[in-house]
Design a protein around this motif. Structure first.
Motif, PDB file in Angstrom:
ATOM      1  N   UNK A  22       0.821  -1.221   0.000  1.00 28.04           N
ATOM      2  CA  UNK A  22       0.000   0.000   0.000  1.00 28.04           C
ATOM      3  C   UNK A  22       0.850   1.264   0.000  1.00 28.04           C
ATOM      4  N   UNK A  23       0.283   2.318  -0.587  1.00 28.30           N
ATOM      5  CA  UNK A  23       0.944   3.617  -0.684  1.00 28.30           C
ATOM      6  C   UNK A  23       1.273   4.142   0.725  1.00 28.30           C
ATOM      7  N   UNK A  24       2.583   4.291   1.035  1.00 28.10           N
ATOM      8  CA  UNK A  24       2.959   4.729   2.390  1.00 28.10           C
ATOM      9  C   UNK A  24       2.521   6.151   2.721  1.00 28.10           C
ATOM     10  N   UNK A  25       2.273   6.970   1.684  1.00 27.48           N
ATOM     11  CA  UNK A  25       1.826   8.341   1.925  1.00 27.48           C
ATOM     12  C   UNK A  25       0.380   8.403   2.416  1.00 27.48           C
ATOM     13  N   UNK A  26      -0.467   7.535   1.866  1.00 22.88           N
ATOM     14  CA  UNK A  26      -1.893   7.549   2.221  1.00 22.88           C
ATOM     15  C   UNK A  26      -2.215   6.651   3.415  1.00 22.88           C
ATOM     16  N   UNK A  28      -1.109   6.229   6.581  1.00 17.70           N
ATOM     17  CA  UNK A  28      -1.370   6.764   7.932  1.00 17.70           C
ATOM     18  C   UNK A  28      -2.765   7.377   8.092  1.00 17.70           C
ATOM     19  N   UNK A  29      -3.279   8.035   7.017  1.00 11.81           N
ATOM     20  CA  UNK A  29      -4.621   8.636   7.098  1.00 11.81           C
ATOM     21  C   UNK A  29      -5.692   7.549   7.246  1.00 11.81           C
ATOM     22  N   UNK A  30      -5.482   6.439   6.531  1.00  8.26           N
ATOM     23  CA  UNK A  30      -6.413   5.312   6.634  1.00  8.26           C
ATOM     24  C   UNK A  30      -6.412   4.753   8.060  1.00  8.26           C
ATOM     25  N   UNK A  31      -5.220   4.626   8.624  1.00  6.54           N
ATOM     26  CA  UNK A  31      -5.092   4.129  10.001  1.00  6.54           C
ATOM     27  C   UNK A  31      -5.820   5.033  10.993  1.00  6.54           C
ATOM     28  N   UNK A  32      -5.628   6.337  10.850  1.00  6.78           N
ATOM     29  CA  UNK A  32      -6.256   7.303  11.768  1.00  6.78           C
ATOM     30  C   UNK A  32      -7.773   7.202  11.708  1.00  6.78           C
ATOM     31  N   UNK A  57      -7.669   4.411  -4.830  1.00 11.13           N
ATOM     32  CA  UNK A  57      -6.480   5.034  -4.233  1.00 11.13           C
ATOM     33  C   UNK A  57      -5.381   4.016  -3.929  1.00 11.13           C
ATOM     34  N   UNK A  58      -5.790   2.830  -3.450  1.00  9.87           N
ATOM     35  CA  UNK A  58      -4.800   1.809  -3.064  1.00  9.87           C
ATOM     36  C   UNK A  58      -4.684   0.686  -4.095  1.00  9.87           C
ATOM     37  N   UNK A  95       7.306  -8.684  13.494  1.00 10.64           N
ATOM     38  CA  UNK A  95       7.504 -10.133  13.643  1.00 10.64           C
ATOM     39  C   UNK A  95       6.589 -10.930  12.701  1.00 10.64           C
ATOM     40  N   UNK A  96       5.493 -10.298  12.216  1.00 14.81           N
ATOM     41  CA  UNK A  96       4.647 -10.991  11.223  1.00 14.81           C
ATOM     42  C   UNK A  96       4.969 -10.480   9.811  1.00 14.81           C
ATOM     43  N   UNK A  97       6.188  -9.880   9.681  1.00 13.36           N
ATOM     44  CA  UNK A  97       6.757  -9.469   8.388  1.00 13.36           C
ATOM     45  C   UNK A  97       6.068  -8.262   7.765  1.00 13.36           C
ATOM     46  N   UNK A  98       5.487  -7.403   8.610  1.00 11.07           N
ATOM     47  CA  UNK A  98       4.970  -6.138   8.095  1.00 11.07           C
ATOM     48  C   UNK A  98       6.178  -5.220   7.909  1.00 11.07           C
ATOM     49  N   UNK A  99       6.233  -4.523   6.759  1.00  9.72           N
ATOM     50  CA  UNK A  99       7.372  -3.638   6.484  1.00  9.72           C
ATOM     51  C   UNK A  99       7.528  -2.605   7.590  1.00  9.72           C
ATOM     52  N   UNK A 100       8.783  -2.175   7.778  1.00  9.93           N
ATOM     53  CA  UNK A 100       9.082  -1.252   8.872  1.00  9.93           C
ATOM     54  C   UNK A 100       8.284   0.044   8.789  1.00  9.93           C
ATOM     55  N   UNK A 101       8.136   0.596   7.560  1.00  9.61           N
ATOM     56  CA  UNK A 101       7.406   1.868   7.446  1.00  9.61           C
ATOM     57  C   UNK A 101       5.941   1.717   7.864  1.00  9.61           C
TER      58      UNK A 101
END
Length: 199
Positions: A22-26, A28-32, A57-58, A95-101
């Motif tokens: 997923x687009x790292x720019x968008x 955080x807004x989805x998370x919020x 968008x994604x 630990x479940x291999x989610x990218x660091x960002x």
């Protein structure tokens, strides 16, 4: 590290690969947005129109978008339930291999709104009604015509429920055919098995 809050199932692995893409720019807004609405179980976080915009968008299919939204909500609910610290949440997700960002985005959103979300969950009434009594009766309906010797048995459940606010007992009547009662019984068996697995 603490016990894992997110089990590594096939659907979680699939969701993680979708989240990583997923687009790292968008993101955080989805998370919020999901965090703001997390405690409102009865209502959907996004309207159908908004979901269509998110798909575009994604670049996600509808089914994949739903998997992503459900997984994010599940992770955040686990963070609420375990009262996780942001750093611990990030560690768990990596630990479940989610990218660091993406894991950092979860940790930042959780640091900003986690305590407020936990408080909203605490204030939410989990069981607005409580089952107090159960009664039942069997009704046998005979066919109208004399030629048809057909009987259709109906089970009627009488559920006495009370509200937390008032102690008045409200009676709810539910009528089942034989087939409906059998399906209801099977659902109760499934619920019982899930409860047993948690204890």
């Amino acid at each position: 590290m603490a016990a894992p809050i997110v089990p590594e199932s096939d659907s979680i692995r699939r969701a993680v690969s979708l989240l990583n893409a997923m687009d790292p720019g968008r993101f955080p807004r989805l998370l919020c947005r999901l965090l703001q609405k997390l405690h409102l179980k009865a209502e959907s976080t996004f309207s159908e129109e908004e979901e269509e915009k998110l798909q575009i968008a994604f670049s996600l299919e509808k089914q994949d978008l739903h998997l992503v939204l459900e997984t994010i909500s599940f992770i955040l609910e686990q963070a609420v339930y375990h009262n996780l610290k942001p750093a611990s949440l990030q560690q768990q997700l990596q630990s479940i291999h989610l990218d660091e960002d993406k894991a950092e985005a979860f940790a930042s959103a959780w640091a900003a709104a986690g305590q407020e979300t936990i408080e909203k969950f605490r204030q939410r009434v989990l069981t607005p009604q409580k089952l107090e009594t159960v009664g039942w009766q069997l009704n046998l309906q005979m066919a109208e015509s004399m030629q048809a010797k057909q009987k259709s048995p109906q089970a009627v459940l009488e559920l006495g429920v009370s509200n937390e606010d008032s102690k008045n007992l409200k009676k709810v009547f539910v009528e089942f055919s034989h087939q409906e009662l059998f399906e209801f019984y099977n659902k109760l068996e499934t619920i019982q098995a899930q409860l047993d697995s948690l204890t």
